[in-house]
Enzyme design. Structure first.
Site, PDB file in Angstrom:
ATOM      1  N   SER A   1      -0.231  -5.103   2.350  1.00  0.00           N
ATOM      2  CA  SER A   1       1.072  -5.765   2.446  1.00  0.00           C
ATOM      3  C   SER A   1       1.319  -6.208   3.879  1.00  0.00           C
ATOM      4  O   SER A   1       0.611  -5.822   4.800  1.00  0.00           O
ATOM      5  CB  SER A   1       2.179  -4.812   2.002  1.00  0.00           C
ATOM      6  OG  SER A   1       2.395  -3.844   3.018  1.00  0.00           O
ATOM      7  N   LYS A   2       2.372  -6.997   4.028  1.00  0.00           N
ATOM      8  CA  LYS A   2       2.740  -7.481   5.350  1.00  0.00           C
ATOM      9  C   LYS A   2       3.069  -6.307   6.269  1.00  0.00           C
ATOM     10  O   LYS A   2       2.817  -6.346   7.464  1.00  0.00           O
ATOM     11  CB  LYS A   2       3.938  -8.416   5.208  1.00  0.00           C
ATOM     12  CG  LYS A   2       4.460  -8.891   6.537  1.00  0.00           C
ATOM     13  CD  LYS A   2       5.399 -10.046   6.404  1.00  0.00           C
ATOM     14  CE  LYS A   2       6.505 -10.012   7.444  1.00  0.00           C
ATOM     15  NZ  LYS A   2       6.129  -9.463   8.733  1.00  0.00           N
ATOM     16  N   ARG A   3       3.627  -5.253   5.671  1.00  0.00           N
ATOM     17  CA  ARG A   3       3.990  -4.081   6.483  1.00  0.00           C
ATOM     18  C   ARG A   3       2.760  -3.429   7.120  1.00  0.00           C
ATOM     19  O   ARG A   3       2.847  -2.887   8.218  1.00  0.00           O
ATOM     20  CB  ARG A   3       4.769  -3.064   5.648  1.00  0.00           C
ATOM     21  CG  ARG A   3       6.225  -2.991   6.109  1.00  0.00           C
ATOM     22  CD  ARG A   3       7.028  -2.032   5.270  1.00  0.00           C
ATOM     23  NE  ARG A   3       7.240  -2.553   3.928  1.00  0.00           N
ATOM     24  CZ  ARG A   3       7.074  -1.840   2.825  1.00  0.00           C
ATOM     25  NH1 ARG A   3       6.694  -0.570   2.895  1.00  0.00           N
ATOM     26  NH2 ARG A   3       7.291  -2.372   1.645  1.00  0.00           N
TER      27      ARG A   3
ATOM     28  N   GLY B   1       0.193  -4.986   8.201  1.00  0.00           N
ATOM     29  CA  GLY B   1      -0.098  -5.821   9.359  1.00  0.00           C
ATOM     30  C   GLY B   1       0.817  -5.465  10.525  1.00  0.00           C
ATOM     31  O   GLY B   1       0.367  -5.310  11.661  1.00  0.00           O
ATOM     32  N   ASP B   2       2.105  -5.323  10.234  1.00  0.00           N
ATOM     33  CA  ASP B   2       3.072  -4.985  11.287  1.00  0.00           C
ATOM     34  C   ASP B   2       2.761  -3.609  11.872  1.00  0.00           C
ATOM     35  O   ASP B   2       2.816  -3.393  13.078  1.00  0.00           O
ATOM     36  CB  ASP B   2       4.497  -4.973  10.720  1.00  0.00           C
ATOM     37  CG  ASP B   2       4.930  -6.366  10.270  1.00  0.00           C
ATOM     38  OD1 ASP B   2       4.291  -7.349  10.717  1.00  0.00           O
ATOM     39  OD2 ASP B   2       5.870  -6.472   9.466  1.00  0.00           O
TER      40      ASP B   2
END
Ligand code: GLU
Length: 505
Positions: A262-264, A266-267
């Site tokens: 998920s994008k999280r 990546g963050d």
């Protein structure tokens, strides 16, 4: 029977930036199409107006431009299969909805959201299907007259697909083999909504795949649950003969392995999950992109190609053409692929090495100029040659290489303590005299003379070189000393030596 022309499609919904998993899906479609001399279509599936995000379509198009993936037909490419944006194909879908209604394969349902909620409360695990549809308010339970009247009165309705129970549905998947599902678990899916006069994803997707003569549907695993319904729809239309073959790609997993990427992630771990930077107009949030982070598009494609597929050999570095030749969709794995972003960085490093010094220098030159240095392309190229094996991204070069262009103004205190001895100033003064008398200031030219001087005086080579480095670079690291001094030239080398003697004493 003649072989069918291979035609695949990538059909994103413009609901935000393209996820890196979507890029992989497009890439596999591309490789499959090229491999089989086929065509690839770019279709925009924008029938869900509530999820439409302005700018998303343009973002997707720009992403593929950057990546170097070209489509043969579609939005922004044109082609002979009509319009490629679903919101512009309303009339077509309406016609096919009527085909299903007239053939008794679908029906009209008037149930309001409140009524559906009531049913959900009343019946545990309520599903709108063969077991419940006769208790609902639809054209199967209401008279023809009532149905017509309700529509004429402007009552909102949906069209539902009539899924018959007790059937086994087989999906022939090129990666997963025969996937068999009982029709009982499928509900009477909504195909069309009168509220916005638009079809749902399922209907538009099937109609378009048929009209656009798609031969193979290659898409993410998240669409596998829809596939049996899609098979039923092909059958309801009588299109079994030209039904595409399916391939559902393995999921991309978190770097740790458990759960969907998920994008999280990546963050949390500091890597992009989008090809290009994305500016969210609503929240103002900016999400990192592979392009802006400094990745080469070739490296990104190479990295993605090997997430879920491997050539069965040790080879890891592939050009796009080599991938086309090696790619075999049936060799994709069924299980998810860990998103090893470190490997992505490694690929970028490999592409820095693979590219010529001149190519990297072209990218580095503007950075050098931005730092206020006026120099030639030739000198930038020389520096790149010496230093490129030490970085993963071109922008990392500046902090490692700035000393080639700008003399140190400070000396790293730790290094000074360790490396600048009481006698260093005296040795460096002597060294500067030795260097001044050298005519051939090339690496070899300096080396032989300096080595002789070190030996003759019984100096420790390490001591001399460490102090020399500190004087020229300002820190304790860098490439070979004579590489540096010969690049700087005699005048600049002596200048830096004297400055260091002055400053460090
Ligand atoms: N519009 C769907 C998406 O956003 C397409 C799924 C499919 O390929 O059938 O991915």
């Amino acid at each position: 029977m003649t072989e069918r022309q291979v035609r695949v499609r990538f059909a994103p919904s413009p609901t935000g930036p393209l996820h890196i998993g979507g890029v992989r899906t497009a890439l596999y479609n591309y490789l499959f199409a090229r491999r089989n001399g086929g065509k690839m279509v770019f279709r925009i599936e924008d029938t869900d107006s509530r999820r439409f995000v302005p700018g998303a379509e343009e973002y997707i198009i720009e992403s593929f431009k950057w990546l170097g993936i070209k489509f043969d037909e579609g939005v922004s490419y044109g082609g002979e299969h009509g319009l490629y944006r679903q919101s512009e194909r309303r009339d077509i879908y309406k016609k096919y909805v009527d085909v299903l209604l007239n053939g008794g394969k679908a029906y009209i349902a008037f149930d309001t959201p409140e009524e559906l909620d009531e049913k959900r409360k009343e019946i545990a695990n309520f599903q709108y299907d063969a077991h419940t549809r006769m208790q609902m308010r639809n054209s199967l339970t209401l008279s023809k007259e009532t149905t017509t009247r309700l529509i004429e009165e402007g009552q909102q309705y949906v069209v539902r697909f009539k899924v018959e129970p007790g059937e086994e549905i087989h999906v022939d998947d090129m990666i997963r083999g025969d996937v068999c599902v009982k029709s009982d678990i499928i509900d009477d899916k909504v195909l069309y909504k009168s509220a916005d006069e638009l079809p749902t994803y399922h209907l538009a997707n099937i109609v378009d795949d048929h009209l656009m003569e798609i031969s193979h549907v290659i898409r993410g695993e998240e669409w596998l649950p829809s596939a049996p319904l899609h098979v039923l729809l092909y059958r309801a239309f009588g299109w079994e003969e030209t039904m595409p073959r399916f391939a559902h790609l393995p999921l991309l997993l978190k770097p740790e392995g458990k759960g969907k990427l998920s994008k999280r992630d990546g963050d949390r771990l500091g890597f992009p999950v989008f090809p290009l930077e994305w500016h969210d107009a609503k929240t103002g949030e900016v999400s990192a992109g592979y392009r802006e982070t400094g990745y080469f598009p070739e490296a990104v494609l190479n990295f993605l190609a090997l997430l879920g597929w491997n050539p069965g050999t040790e080879q890891e570095i592939f050009t796009l053409d080599e991938l086309v030749k090696a790619f075999d969709i049936t060799k994709c794995s069924k299980s998810g692929a860990k998103f090893d972003y470190q490997k992505g960085i490694w690929f970028n490093h490999e592409y820095i090495l693979k590219k010529s010094d001149t190519e990297i220098a072209k990218l580095f030159a503007p950075i050098v100029a931005n730092n206020g240095v006026d120099t030639s392309m030739e000198r930038v190229t020389q520096v790149v040659h010496m230093m490129k094996d030490r970085v993963n991204f071109v922008h990392e070069l500046w902090s490692l290489c700035s000393f080639f262009f700008i003399a140190p103004t400070e000396y790293d205190q730790k290094t000074v303590k360790k490396r600048w001895k009481d006698y260093s100033a005296r040795q460096m003064a002597e060294l500067s005299k030795v260097l001044r008398d050298i005519d051939d200031f090339s690496i070899e030219g300096q080396e032989s003379v300096v080595m002789k001087w070190v030996e003759a005086n019984d100096y420790k080579l390490g001591d001399v070189m460490n102090a020399f480095r500190l004087a020229l670079v300002g820190i304790g690291k860098g490439p070979g000393m004579f590489d540096i001094s010969s690049f700087l030239g005699k005048e600049e080398t002596l200048k830096r030596l004297h400055a260091a003697i002055e400053a460090l004493g």
